[in-house]
Write an enzyme that holds these catalytic residues in place. Structure first.
Site, PDB file in Angstrom:
ATOM      1  N   LYS A 143     -48.156  45.416  59.530  1.00 57.74           N
ATOM      2  CA  LYS A 143     -47.250  45.736  60.622  1.00 57.74           C
ATOM      3  C   LYS A 143     -47.843  45.208  61.933  1.00 57.74           C
ATOM      4  O   LYS A 143     -48.943  45.608  62.342  1.00 57.74           O
ATOM      5  CB  LYS A 143     -47.040  47.257  60.722  1.00 57.74           C
ATOM      6  CG  LYS A 143     -46.219  47.833  59.580  1.00 57.74           C
ATOM      7  CD  LYS A 143     -44.765  47.402  59.683  1.00 57.74           C
ATOM      8  CE  LYS A 143     -43.887  48.141  58.681  1.00 57.74           C
ATOM      9  NZ  LYS A 143     -42.468  47.747  58.777  1.00 57.74           N
ATOM     10  N   LYS A 239     -32.675  46.260  51.545  1.00 59.65           N
ATOM     11  CA  LYS A 239     -33.044  47.673  51.534  1.00 59.65           C
ATOM     12  C   LYS A 239     -31.787  48.493  51.278  1.00 59.65           C
ATOM     13  O   LYS A 239     -30.761  48.284  51.933  1.00 59.65           O
ATOM     14  CB  LYS A 239     -33.667  48.093  52.866  1.00 59.65           C
ATOM     15  CG  LYS A 239     -34.999  47.427  53.182  1.00 59.65           C
ATOM     16  CD  LYS A 239     -35.512  47.889  54.543  1.00 59.65           C
ATOM     17  CE  LYS A 239     -36.857  47.261  54.868  1.00 59.65           C
ATOM     18  NZ  LYS A 239     -37.310  47.638  56.240  1.00 59.65           N
TER      19      LYS A 239
END
Length: 320
Positions: A143, A239
Site C-alpha cells: 500500500k 471485487k
C-alpha cells in the site's frame, strides 16, 4: 426471510492506506431463509463509494423478501448491498439444489489459488520489518499513495528480496508523481501498479508511458465501466463489493477477458464469508488478492483454509 446483521472483526494490526487507518473491519452479514434452507453473504460498505452500514442495510431491507437473484440485478445498483444479497442467494440455491455453487455457475471444480499478502502503509522502517516477517510469501502487495513512496518501496524490497511485488496507490498519486516513480518501480521488480491516479482523473494514463501493467480498481466496478478503461489500463481488479455480487463478477470477468484485459481478483477487508464466493472468480486469474482473513484477528466459525499464501476453496458449511 432476509435478515441483515452487523459484525465486527478486529485487525491483527492497524491497517493503513492512503485514505486513512482502521483497527476493525465492520461488515454486514445477510442471511436468506426459504423453505428451511438458509444462505449467507457478506459485504463491506465503503465510504469511498458513498456507502455506510446504515445505507446498505436500508437498501437490502427495502427489497421484497422473495426477490430472485435475477430480479436483484435490476433492483439494486452495483455495490455492497447487492453483493451481500446476491452471494446469499447463490449459497441458498446451492444448498437447496444439493450442488456446489461452482457447479451451478457452470465452472469446473475449484482449485486452490495463491493470494497476495498486503503490507499496509507505514514508515519505511516498519514496512521493511513487515516485509522481512513475510519474506517467505511469494507475492506481496504494498500500500502506497503518497508523494514520498520510494523509500518505502526500497525498504520492502530490501526486507523481502525474493518476493514478487505489486503496489496499490489507492488513487494517491498525480500523473507527475507516477511518471517519476514508474521507472523505479520497474527497476525494483514491481510487476503491477493498481490505480495510480484518481478515478476521475485517469484519462491522463492515455498520455503518459505505462512501462509496467496498470490495473483499474476504483475505476472498474461492473461491465458498464469497461468501455471507459480502454487505452488506460491493462488489467481490471474485480471485487464483489464493487460488482454487486458474484453474478456480475463472473460476467465482468468474461467480458473483460474478451476485451483483452488481464484479471485481478481482489477484496475489501472482510471475513472468510466475503472471500469464499470470490474464490470462484479467482480461478485462472493472473493475480489473486483475497488475503482479508489473514489481516484479521478473528474470523467465521468455519473459515477458509489458508496454508501460507495458498487459499483453498470454501467448505459448504461456510458458503456455496
Amino acid at each position: 426471510m432476509i435478515r441483515v446483521t452487523r459484525d465486527s472483526f478486529p485487525f491483527r494490526e492497524t491497517f493503513t492506506i492512503s485514505r486513512g487507518s482502521r483497527t476493525v473491519a465492520e461488515v454486514l452479514t445477510v442471511t436468506v431463509t426459504r423453505d428451511g434452507v438458509t444462505g449467507h453473504g457478506e459485504c463491506v460498505p465503503y465510504a469511498r463509494y458513498g456507502e455506510s452500514l446504515d445505507s446498505v442495510t436500508d437498501q437490502i431491507q427495502g427489497l421484497p423478501a422473495d426477490i430472485t437473484r435475477d430480479a436483484l440485478q435490476d433492483a439494486l445498483p452495483a455495490g455492497a448491498a447487492r453483493n451481500a444479497l446476491d452471494c446469499a442467494l447463490w449459497d441458498l440455491e446451492a444448498k437447496a439444489a444439493g450442488k456446489p455453487a461452482w457447479d451451478l455457475a457452470g465452472l469446473s471444480a475449484l482449485g486452490p489459488v495463491t493470494t497476495a499478502f498486503t503490507l499496509s502503509l507505514d514508515s519505511p522502517e516498519n514496512m521493511r520489518a513487515a516485509a522481512a516477517k513475510n519474506a517467505q510469501r511469494p507475492l506481496l502487495k504494498i500500500k502506497l499513495g503518497t508523494p514520498d513512496d520510494m523509500p518505502r518501496l526500497e525498504a520492502v524490497r530490501a526486507g523481502a528480496p525474493k518476493s514478487r511485488i505489486i503496489v496499490d496507490a489507492n488513487e494517491g498519486w498525480t500523473a507527475e508523481v507516477y511518471a517519476e516513480l514508474a521507472p523505479h518501480l520497474v527497476a525494483l521488480g514491481v510487476e503491477l501498479v493498481e490505480q495510480p491516479l484518481p478515478a476521475g482523473d485517469d484519462d491522463l494514463l492515455q498520455e503518459i508511458e505505462r512501462p509496467l501493467p496498470v490495473c483499474a480498481d476504483e475505476s472498474c466496478h461492473d461491465r458498464a465501466t469497461l468501455a471507459g478503461l480502454k487505452g488506460k489500463y491493462d488489467m481490471v481488479n474485480i471485487k464483489l463489493d464493487k460488482t454487486g455480487g458474484l453474478t456480475e463478477a463472473l460476467a465482468l470477468k468474461s467480458e473483460a477477458e474478451a476485451q483483452g484485459f488481464g484479471i485481478m481478483v481482489g477484496c475489501m477487508v472482510g471475513s472468510s464469508l466475503a472471500m469464499a464466493p470470490a474464490v470462484l472468480v479467482a480461478q485462472g486469474a493472473a493475480i489473486t488478492d483475497l488475503d482479508g482473513p489473514l489481516l484479521l484477528g478473528a474470523d467465521r466459525d468455519t473459515p477458509l483454509r489458508f496454508e501460507g499464501s495458498t487459499v483453498y476453496p470454501p467448505d459448504p458449511a461456510l458458503w456455496g
